[in-house]
Design an enzyme around this catalytic site. Structure first.
Site, PDB file in Angstrom:
ATOM      1  N   ASP A 124       0.838  -1.341  -0.212  1.00  0.00           N
ATOM      2  CA  ASP A 124       0.077  -0.013  -0.093  1.00  0.00           C
ATOM      3  C   ASP A 124       0.835   1.374   0.086  1.00  0.00           C
ATOM      4  OD1 ASP A 124      -2.877   0.779   0.408  1.00  0.00           O
ATOM      5  OD2 ASP A 124      -1.925   2.178   1.869  1.00  0.00           O
ATOM      6  N   TYR A 231      -1.919  11.512   1.636  1.00  0.00           N
ATOM      7  CA  TYR A 231      -2.650  11.754   0.400  1.00  0.00           C
ATOM      8  C   TYR A 231      -2.882  13.172   0.081  1.00  0.00           C
ATOM      9  CZ  TYR A 231      -4.306   6.826   0.945  1.00  0.00           C
ATOM     10  OH  TYR A 231      -4.360   5.539   1.203  1.00  0.00           O
ATOM     11  N   HIS A 288      -7.218  -6.458  -0.720  1.00  0.00           N
ATOM     12  CA  HIS A 288      -6.086  -5.640  -0.636  1.00  0.00           C
ATOM     13  C   HIS A 288      -5.182  -5.853   0.506  1.00  0.00           C
ATOM     14  CE1 HIS A 288      -3.967  -1.802  -1.083  1.00  0.00           C
ATOM     15  NE2 HIS A 288      -4.194  -1.675   0.215  1.00  0.00           N
TER      16      HIS A 288
END
Length: 308
Positions: A124, A231, A288
Site C-alpha cells: 500500500d 494523500y 487488498h
C-alpha cells in the site's frame, strides 16, 4: 512540534513466541517505533514498509518467516503512525521526506551492523514509497517486494481511465479538511475497522483484537490527520510524483490480491516495461490486505522467490 515517543510505549504487543521485539530508533531527525526480528548480526537486511491505515503490525506474519531465513528484519511505523513522531503540516508528508526516512533507516541499520544485501518489502502506501525509492535509487538495494500497489507508470496510465478513477474516489475525498478525519474516527474508528474486515476473504484473520490495534492507533492525538496528509501531499506536490525514467533495476516480486476494491487489476498490465526482472503472483479472491488476508500463501511465494 512532533509528537514524541519519549514514554517508550508501543502500539501493539508481539506474541512472545514470534521473536519480534520493539524499540524506538532515531533517523532523519525523527523517532520511529520499530519492530524487529532476526539476528542483529545478519548481513541480510529486510526493511518492511506498511500502508494506510495500518502499522508495522501488518507484517506480524512475515517477520518470523524472514527471520527464520536469516534476514535481519526492521519494520518501522512510518512517520505519523503509531508512536512514531508526527511532524506538523501537509508538507512534512511529501514523498521526498518519506524517501529520506527510509534511506535514514537503512543507514541506521547499517551503522549497527554492515549489510551485504538489502531488500525492501512494502504494501500500500509503503509500496508507493518503495517503488520510488528503487526508481530514484535513494540507496542501493538488492531486492524489492511489492504488494498491491502498481508501478507509478501503470498508475499514471490507469488513472486516466474511468474504471480506476471511480475506484480512487477516496483520494479526492481525503483532500477535504477535517471531514475525513471525523468520518474515519467516528464511533471508535468504526470505518477503520470496517475497511479491513468487510473486504477480507478470510475474516478470521482479522480478529477484534487485531482491529483494535489499528483503531486505537488511528485515534492517537493527531495520528489520523498525519495519515491523511500522505494523500494530501501527494496531490498537492505534483513534482514528487515524477518517476523519471521509471526503471526498476533490481529483481522485483509483486504479489497482488485480486479482490482489491480500490485498485483495478488492469494496473498490472505492462509493468514489465519498467521492471524487466519481474515476478508476478496474483491471488484470486484475496483482498487488498494481502499479507494479512493470505499470510501462508504470501510467505510461501516470498520463500520460493528468495530461494531462487
Amino acid at each position: 512540534m512532533p509528537v514524541s515517543s519519549q514514554d517508550k510505549s508501543f502500539s501493539w504487543s508481539p506474541d512472545p513466541a514470534s521473536g519480534i521485539q520493539q524499540r524506538i530508533i532515531e533517523a532523519d531527525g525523527l523517532r520511529f517505533e520499530l519492530a524487529e526480528a532476526g539476528t542483529a548480526r545478519s548481513p541480510k537486511l529486510a526493511i518492511l514498509l506498511h500502508g494506510f491505515p495500518e502499522l508495522n503490525f501488518s507484517w506480524r506474519h512475515q517477520m518470523p518467516m524472514l527471520a527464520a531465513q536469516g534476514w535481519r528484519v526492521w519494520a518501522p511505523n512510518l512517520r505519523g503512525y503509531g508512536m512514531s513522531d508526527r511532524p506538523d503540516g501537509i508538507a512534512a508528508y511529501r514523498l521526498h521526506n518519506l524517501l529520506e526516512d527510509v534511506g535514514a533507516l537503512i543507514d541506521a541499520a547499517k551503522a549497527e551492523y554492515p549489510a551485504e544485501e538489502i531488500m525492501i518489502v512494502a504494501h500500500d502506501w509503503g509500496a508507493v514509497i518503495a517503488w520510488m525509492f528503487a526508481i530514484r535509487q535513494i540507496r542501493p538495494i538488492d531486492r524489492l517486494v511489492i504488494m498491491n500497489v502498481p508501478h507509478p507508470k501503470c498508475a499514471e496510465r490507469e488513472l486516466k481511465h474511468w474504471r480506476q478513477l471511480r475506484k480512487s474516489w477516496y483520494i479526492f475525498f481525503f483532500q477535504l479538511p477535517f471531514v475525513p478525519e471525523k468520518m474515519l474516527l467516528a464511533n471508535d474508528a468504526k470505518a477503520v475497522r470496517r475497511a479491513f474486515f468487510e473486504s477480507a476473504a478470510h475474516k478470521d484473520r482479522f480478529a477484534k483484537s487485531d482491529l483494535d490495534v489499528y483503531a486505537k492507533a488511528a485515534q492517537l492525538p493527531g495520528a489520523m490527520q498525519a495519515m491523511l496528509n500522505y494523500y494530501r501531499a501527494l496531490m498537492r506536490y505534483a513534482d514528487d510524483r515524477d518517476p523519471g525514467d521509471a526503471s526498476v533495476r533490481v529483481p522485483t516480486l509483486v504479489i497482488w490480491g485480486e479482490n482489491d476494491l480500490a485498485l483495478d487489476i488492469h494496473l498490472l498490465d505492462g509493468m514489465e516495461q519498467w521492471v524487466p526482472n519481474l515476478t508476478l503472483h496474483r491471488l484470486p479472491g484475496i483482498s487488498h490486505w494481502v499479507q494479512q488476508d493470505a499470510p501462508d500463501k504470501v510467505n510461501r511465494i516470498m520463500t520460493d522467490w528468495l530461494q531462487k
